[in-house]
Scaffold this motif. Structure first.
Motif, PDB file in Angstrom:
ATOM      1  N   ALA A 150      -8.257   2.157  -1.760  1.00 12.47           N
ATOM      2  CA  ALA A 150      -6.805   2.208  -1.599  1.00 12.47           C
ATOM      3  C   ALA A 150      -6.366   3.151  -0.475  1.00 12.47           C
ATOM      4  N   ARG A 151      -6.968   4.316  -0.372  1.00 14.45           N
ATOM      5  CA  ARG A 151      -6.559   5.270   0.671  1.00 14.45           C
ATOM      6  C   ARG A 151      -6.825   4.723   2.067  1.00 14.45           C
ATOM      7  N   GLN A 152      -8.006   4.117   2.249  1.00 17.28           N
ATOM      8  CA  GLN A 152      -8.323   3.556   3.561  1.00 17.28           C
ATOM      9  C   GLN A 152      -7.410   2.378   3.870  1.00 17.28           C
ATOM     10  N   LEU A 153      -7.119   1.572   2.851  1.00 11.13           N
ATOM     11  CA  LEU A 153      -6.243   0.428   3.037  1.00 11.13           C
ATOM     12  C   LEU A 153      -4.833   0.885   3.405  1.00 11.13           C
ATOM     13  N   ALA A 154      -4.342   1.912   2.730  1.00  8.51           N
ATOM     14  CA  ALA A 154      -3.014   2.440   3.042  1.00  8.51           C
ATOM     15  C   ALA A 154      -2.964   2.960   4.477  1.00  8.51           C
ATOM     16  N   TRP A 155      -4.036   3.614   4.914  1.00  6.77           N
ATOM     17  CA  TRP A 155      -4.083   4.127   6.281  1.00  6.77           C
ATOM     18  C   TRP A 155      -4.025   2.982   7.289  1.00  6.77           C
ATOM     19  N   LEU A 192      -2.685   0.086   6.878  1.00  8.15           N
ATOM     20  CA  LEU A 192      -1.384  -0.579   6.834  1.00  8.15           C
ATOM     21  C   LEU A 192      -0.298   0.177   7.600  1.00  8.15           C
ATOM     22  N   VAL A 193      -0.455   1.488   7.771  1.00 16.85           N
ATOM     23  CA  VAL A 193       0.565   2.248   8.491  1.00 16.85           C
ATOM     24  C   VAL A 193       0.216   2.437   9.965  1.00 16.85           C
ATOM     25  N   GLU A 215      -1.357  -8.774   4.228  1.00 12.41           N
ATOM     26  CA  GLU A 215       0.003  -9.238   4.514  1.00 12.41           C
ATOM     27  C   GLU A 215       0.246 -10.652   3.995  1.00 12.41           C
ATOM     28  N   ALA A 263       1.655  -8.304  -2.429  1.00 14.18           N
ATOM     29  CA  ALA A 263       1.850  -7.260  -1.418  1.00 14.18           C
ATOM     30  C   ALA A 263       3.150  -7.478  -0.665  1.00 14.18           C
ATOM     31  N   THR A 277       6.320  -4.796  -0.481  1.00 14.68           N
ATOM     32  CA  THR A 277       6.803  -4.229   0.776  1.00 14.68           C
ATOM     33  C   THR A 277       8.239  -4.629   1.060  1.00 14.68           C
ATOM     34  N   ILE A 322       9.936   1.693   3.154  1.00 13.97           N
ATOM     35  CA  ILE A 322       9.388   3.030   3.342  1.00 13.97           C
ATOM     36  C   ILE A 322      10.347   3.841   4.191  1.00 13.97           C
TER      37      ILE A 322
END
Length: 147
Positions: A105-110, A112-113, A131, A136, A140, A145
């Motif tokens: 999840a952390r790598q995926l969030a990175w 995505l931003v 996407e 998802a 979004t 955000i």
């Protein structure tokens, strides 16, 4: 030091360093069943729960945890994961590239931003895959955000 007061007094009054007695493994509840378990493992049964149920019927009073450890030390085949293999029909209906697991999840969030211009080909494919997911997209769209 975590020692009892009597232990400290005993050590303080000793003329030489007190030798500690070796603490070996004592008898186990599993000991009477080891030969049976070893035989069943040799026959090819490496399912610890099934073996535990068998020896429980034979009088083993302990929990399955000891049997799990015993079997894990002697296992010859890799452990099967909890996921079942997909059929060819199910995997054929998936879009290409969706078979690979996603990053944590952390790598995926990175990913995505990040701007798409800095992503390499595999990272861009992962972002594109996320996407395209309906869930998802719903998240979004409904939760913008704030920066």
């Amino acid at each position: 030091m975590g020692l009892a007061r009597a232990t400290v007094r005993k050590y303080a009054s000793a003329e030489t360093f007190p030798a500690r007695l070796p603490h070996g493994a004592g008898p186990s509840l599993l000991d009477p069943h080891v030969a049976y378990l070893a035989g069943r493992i040799d026959e090819g049964c490496e399912n610890a729960i099934a073996l535990w149920r068998e020896i429980r019927e034979r009088g083993y009073p302990g929990t399955s945890r000891q049997v799990h450890r015993f079997v894990a030390e002697r296992r010859t085949r890799p452990i099967r994961s909890g996921r079942k293999a997909r059929s060819a029909k199910a995997s054929a209906s998936k879009p290409p590239g969706s078979e690979a697991p996603l990053q944590p999840a952390r790598q995926l969030a990175w990913l995505l931003v990040q701007p798409t211009s800095v992503l390499d080909e595999s990272e861009a494919a992962v972002v594109s895959r996320v996407e395209q997911d309906d869930t998802a997209q719903a998240i979004t769209v409904s939760t913008p955000i704030e920066v």
